[in-house]
Design an enzyme around this catalytic site. Structure first.
Site: not given
Length: 520
Positions: A71, A194, A221
């Protein structure tokens, strides 16, 4: 040796997010876990701008490494790969968008209003924001409830200010223009379900970058926790395909070793009692021969130049060290010698040119023992001697075991096993002129702070890949102190063991029978 792998976590998490992956990663890499400013083990929250954050990170990271980011961590890793390609062996990102908040240039991201609402929640109700974020990371997973619990179990104490600052920082990263400049091998993984990085972003990148983009079916995610085997198999297959390039880069951070000792040049002599003790004993092993050229390998501040000049008054003394700061310091304070900055694994000396190489507590910092002993063998004249002292893996075992009760990071320098050195000696072609003694030296300290301060002043604090970067949190320091205190001896002091090996190797004269002997 295994390549270095830098792990960069995402927003709202810490390096603990990688716990389940560490056993697998540790089999293939020397892992460096990073805590971003304000997270995990770091205590300082600095988010001035992207350049400042990355500059601070790069000052502590290995000279070359694979970067794996999740991320926000993947967005940072992408920026690093673009700006510092010479330091990035390969790039792997997990659920990392080019930018987190959508605009006209890159509409495949989170709507600005949704982002602003979440930012307000962080500012006004941090606990609720943390819970919601865990749910968002797991949403779309077939095991959503279990994964939410897993994510929440990994939460460390992160302040509201850190969460706000890093969230704002996340919103400013924009890699849309940088992605085309990535020249290192790269792979990008996305979750099909996600809720934070929309599938449209993955599709747009796949159209742009082709097979380097992988969309994991049914994954959320936190795809690497949701579908760990699936993700690892893709990454492992891709790494195997690039194994030749990756194997070129060593795992020990040699440049960090040089920087660390250079910084310690002015303080080293004030705290080097142990080093003097071991070096003075090593001089007892010097052979009584007429030597024309004597090299002090890993000369440091040049302390042993004078004993070598006394032992070999007609010889040329050459001091050589990897740390430029140490060499400059020695040149200013010691006369009658030649000073060189160089690498023990690639000596700047001619074949068969040196009578004696003296090395006290230096070769333990080498990353390739085979190359080290081969180079020493190359430059020694026939019947030349290598007189050395080095540290074994049991060094500072008390400090290491105390840290192991606190976390899984590498906090104490790891030195190689004896059989690795023995094999390198044998492979180089040495016979043994006299060998070596093992000595376990136990120093005593009233407080842990005395020991760590001394290590820092020596430049001998943790420089292994696998170390944690950033400042260590107060809670972990308290845990370390408590764990180390359990090892106080009968006199009430803290022990610190140095496992020391002394050895003398002789380069055989042509036609001489080689007697293979090791360190013990």
């Amino acid at each position: 040796m295994r390549p270095a792998l830098v792990l960069l976590h995402g927003w709202g998490t810490s390096s603990l997010i990688w716990q389940e992956w560490l056993p697998n990663l540790d089999q293939h890499f020397n892992v460096v876990q990073v805590d971003l400013p304000g997270y995990g083990a770091t205590t300082v929250d600095r988010y001035v701008d992207t350049d400042s954050v990355i500059t601070e990170l790069m000052a502590e990271l290995p000279d070359k490494a694979i970067f794996l980011g999740y991320s926000l961590g993947g967005m940072i890793a992408t920026t690093i790969a673009s700006r510092f390609p010479e330091r990035v062996t390969a790039l792997i990102t997990l659920a990392s968008n080019l930018q987190f908040v959508a605009d006209k240039q890159w509409p495949y991201a989170m709507d600005k209003k949704i982002f602003d609402d979440f930012y307000s929640l962080v500012a006004n109700n941090t606990a609720m924001a943390k819970k919601r974020f865990s749910a968002l990371q797991a949403h779309g997973s077939e095991q959503e409830k279990t994964l939410v619990k897993n994510l929440r179990a990994k939460k460390e104490s992160i302040t509201e200010q850190t969460l706000e600052n890093s969230l704002e920082f996340l919103s400013t990263i924009n890699n849309t223009a940088l992605i085309d400049s990535i020249t290192v091998p790269a792979i990008y993984l996305f979750g099909e379900n996600d809720q934070l990085v929309p599938i449209t972003a993955a599709n747009a990148l796949k159209e742009k970058l082709g097979d380097t983009v992988h969309i994991i079916p049914g994954a959320c995610h936190a795809l690497f926790l949701d579908k760990p085997e699936y993700c690892w198999n893709i990454i492992k297959h891709w790494l195997d395909a690039h194994s030749e390039r990756l194997s070129e880069h060593r795992a020990l951070d040699k440049q960090q070793v040089a920087r660390s000792f250079s910084r310690a040049a002015t303080t080293y002599d004030s705290v080097a009692d142990l080093q003097r003790r071991i070096g003075n004993r090593l001089t007892d092993f010097l052979p009584a021969i007429a030597a024309q050229v004597v090299v002090d390998l890993g000369c440091g501040t040049g302390y042993f130049a004078r004993p070598l000049q006394t032992a070999y008054p007609d010889g040329q003394i050459i001091g050589l060290d990897l740390a430029e700061g140490m060499v400059n310091h020695a040149a200013k304070h010691q006369s009658g010698c030649q000073w060189l900055c160089g690498d023990a694994e690639n000596l700047p000396l001619a074949d068969n040119s040196v009578d004696i190489i003296f090395s006290s507590l230096a070769i333990q910092w080498c990353e390739d023992n085979t190359a080290l002993f081969a180079e020493v063998f190359r430059v020694l004249k026939p019947a030349g001697r290598f007189v050395f002292a080095t540290l074994g893996p049991n060094t500072l075992h008390e400090l290491r075991s105390a840290w192991e009760e606190v976390d899984n990071f590498v906090h104490v320098n790891r030195f190689v096993e004896r059989d690795i050195i023995d094999q390198a000696i044998s492979d180089a072609g040495f016979s043994a002129a006299c060998l070596a003694v093992e000595e376990n030296i136990v120093l005593e300290y009233d407080t842990l702070k005395q020991l760590t301060k001394e290590l820092k002043a020596l430049g001998a604090h943790n420089v292994n890949s696998g170390r944690q970067t950033g400042l260590t949190g107060k809670q972990r320091i308290r845990g370390l102190i408590a764990a180390y205190d359990q090892q106080r001896n009968a006199q009430g002091v803290l022990p610190a063991t140095y496992q020391t090996w002394y050895g003398v190797l002789e380069k055989p004269v042509q036609g001489q029978t080689i007697q293979q002997q090791g360190l013990g």
